[in-house]
Design an enzyme around this catalytic site. Structure first.
Site, mmCIF file in Angstrom:
data_model
loop_
_atom_site.group_PDB
_atom_site.id
_atom_site.type_symbol
_atom_site.label_atom_id
_atom_site.label_comp_id
_atom_site.label_asym_id
_atom_site.label_seq_id
_atom_site.Cartn_x
_atom_site.Cartn_y
_atom_site.Cartn_z
ATOM 1 N N HIS A 1 0.848 -1.194 0.000
ATOM 2 C CA HIS A 1 0.000 0.000 0.000
ATOM 3 C C HIS A 1 0.881 1.240 0.000
ATOM 4 O O HIS A 1 2.104 1.154 0.128
ATOM 5 C CB HIS A 1 -0.979 -0.005 1.185
ATOM 6 C CG HIS A 1 -0.356 0.171 2.529
ATOM 7 N ND1 HIS A 1 -1.049 0.642 3.621
ATOM 8 C CD2 HIS A 1 0.893 -0.051 2.989
ATOM 9 C CE1 HIS A 1 -0.276 0.696 4.675
ATOM 10 N NE2 HIS A 1 0.923 0.282 4.322
ATOM 11 N N CYS B 1 5.834 6.229 4.554
ATOM 12 C CA CYS B 1 4.734 5.362 4.108
ATOM 13 C C CYS B 1 3.939 5.964 2.952
ATOM 14 O O CYS B 1 3.003 5.346 2.459
ATOM 15 C CB CYS B 1 3.807 5.019 5.274
ATOM 16 S SG CYS B 1 4.597 3.948 6.491
ATOM 17 N N HIS C 1 4.966 0.318 -0.412
ATOM 18 C CA HIS C 1 5.719 -0.644 0.396
ATOM 19 C C HIS C 1 4.766 -1.767 0.804
ATOM 20 O O HIS C 1 3.549 -1.613 0.745
ATOM 21 C CB HIS C 1 6.328 0.034 1.630
ATOM 22 C CG HIS C 1 5.302 0.591 2.563
ATOM 23 N ND1 HIS C 1 4.571 1.742 2.277
ATOM 24 C CD2 HIS C 1 4.858 0.155 3.763
ATOM 25 C CE1 HIS C 1 3.739 1.992 3.274
ATOM 26 N NE2 HIS C 1 3.889 1.030 4.191
ATOM 27 N N HIS D 1 3.618 -5.340 3.316
ATOM 28 C CA HIS D 1 3.580 -5.933 4.651
ATOM 29 C C HIS D 1 3.127 -7.389 4.550
ATOM 30 O O HIS D 1 2.372 -7.759 3.658
ATOM 31 C CB HIS D 1 2.580 -5.205 5.559
ATOM 32 C CG HIS D 1 2.913 -3.780 5.817
ATOM 33 N ND1 HIS D 1 3.931 -3.386 6.655
ATOM 34 C CD2 HIS D 1 2.357 -2.639 5.336
ATOM 35 C CE1 HIS D 1 3.976 -2.063 6.692
ATOM 36 N NE2 HIS D 1 3.032 -1.584 5.894
ATOM 37 N N HIS E 1 -1.434 -10.306 -2.275
ATOM 38 C CA HIS E 1 -0.563 -9.927 -3.398
ATOM 39 C C HIS E 1 -1.184 -8.824 -4.252
ATOM 40 O O HIS E 1 -1.130 -8.860 -5.475
ATOM 41 C CB HIS E 1 -0.173 -11.152 -4.231
ATOM 42 C CG HIS E 1 0.816 -12.007 -3.515
ATOM 43 N ND1 HIS E 1 0.419 -12.939 -2.581
ATOM 44 C CD2 HIS E 1 2.166 -12.049 -3.570
ATOM 45 C CE1 HIS E 1 1.494 -13.534 -2.090
ATOM 46 N NE2 HIS E 1 2.573 -13.015 -2.675
ATOM 47 N N GLU F 1 0.296 -5.296 11.203
ATOM 48 C CA GLU F 1 0.892 -4.744 9.990
ATOM 49 C C GLU F 1 2.369 -5.133 9.918
ATOM 50 O O GLU F 1 2.921 -5.338 8.843
ATOM 51 C CB GLU F 1 0.737 -3.227 9.978
ATOM 52 C CG GLU F 1 1.137 -2.602 8.662
ATOM 53 C CD GLU F 1 0.780 -1.141 8.582
ATOM 54 O OE1 GLU F 1 -0.304 -0.828 8.063
ATOM 55 O OE2 GLU F 1 1.597 -0.317 9.046
#
Length: 149
Positions: free
Chosen positions: A16, A25, A29, A31, A75, A135
């Protein structure tokens, strides 16, 4: 009759970016998310029911969460509406799995979205009790029904 809570954990990989955020952020990137779903209900008392003694079959809970949360997000890249249309077009042309949301895709907002989604799809015999979304290995957000009554 006593109430019983059932909990199942799920994992999925998602990227996201936070639109207009003032920190790192803002960049795309990813998670390794871990989602913990807890429901509450009473065990089925009808001895002729094949699910006798269960609040909800863990397999049924797994199917609901996988169908409406994990599979659509695993994904994928989650971006807020308003993200550069050029970027969205390029990603879609390259056949990337892009999910756009009306909200900023923070852990907190994702949790509220999951709560709304699961509330619509759980059987009437059970209620959503709590959600926990990791997260990162060390950071998570939680939602509890009891905090919102």
């Amino acid at each position: 009759m006593d109430y019983i809570r059932l909990t199942r954990q799920f994992t999925f990989e998602t990227a996201h970016a936070l639109l207009n955020y003032d920190g790192p952020c803002k960049n795309i990137h990813g998670h390794s998310y871990k989602l913990q779903v807890t429901i509450i209900g009473q065990p089925i008392t009808d001895i002729s029911d094949p699910k006798y003694g269960m609040v909800l079959d863990f397999g049924d809970l797994k199917k609901i969460v996988n169908t409406f949360i994990v599979e659509p997000l695993d994904h994928s890249l989650i971006l807020r509406k308003g993200t550069s249309p050029e970027l969205l077009t390029i990603l879609q042309q390259l056949h990337h799995k892009v999910v756009t949301t009306s909200y900023q895709p923070t852990c907190e907002h994702m949790l509220l979205d999951f709560k709304n989604t699961l509330t619509r799809h759980l059987p009437a015999t059970v209620k959503l009790y709590s959600l926990r979304l990791w997260e990162t290995e060390n950071s998570f957000a939680e939602w509890y029904t009891s905090d919102n009554n």
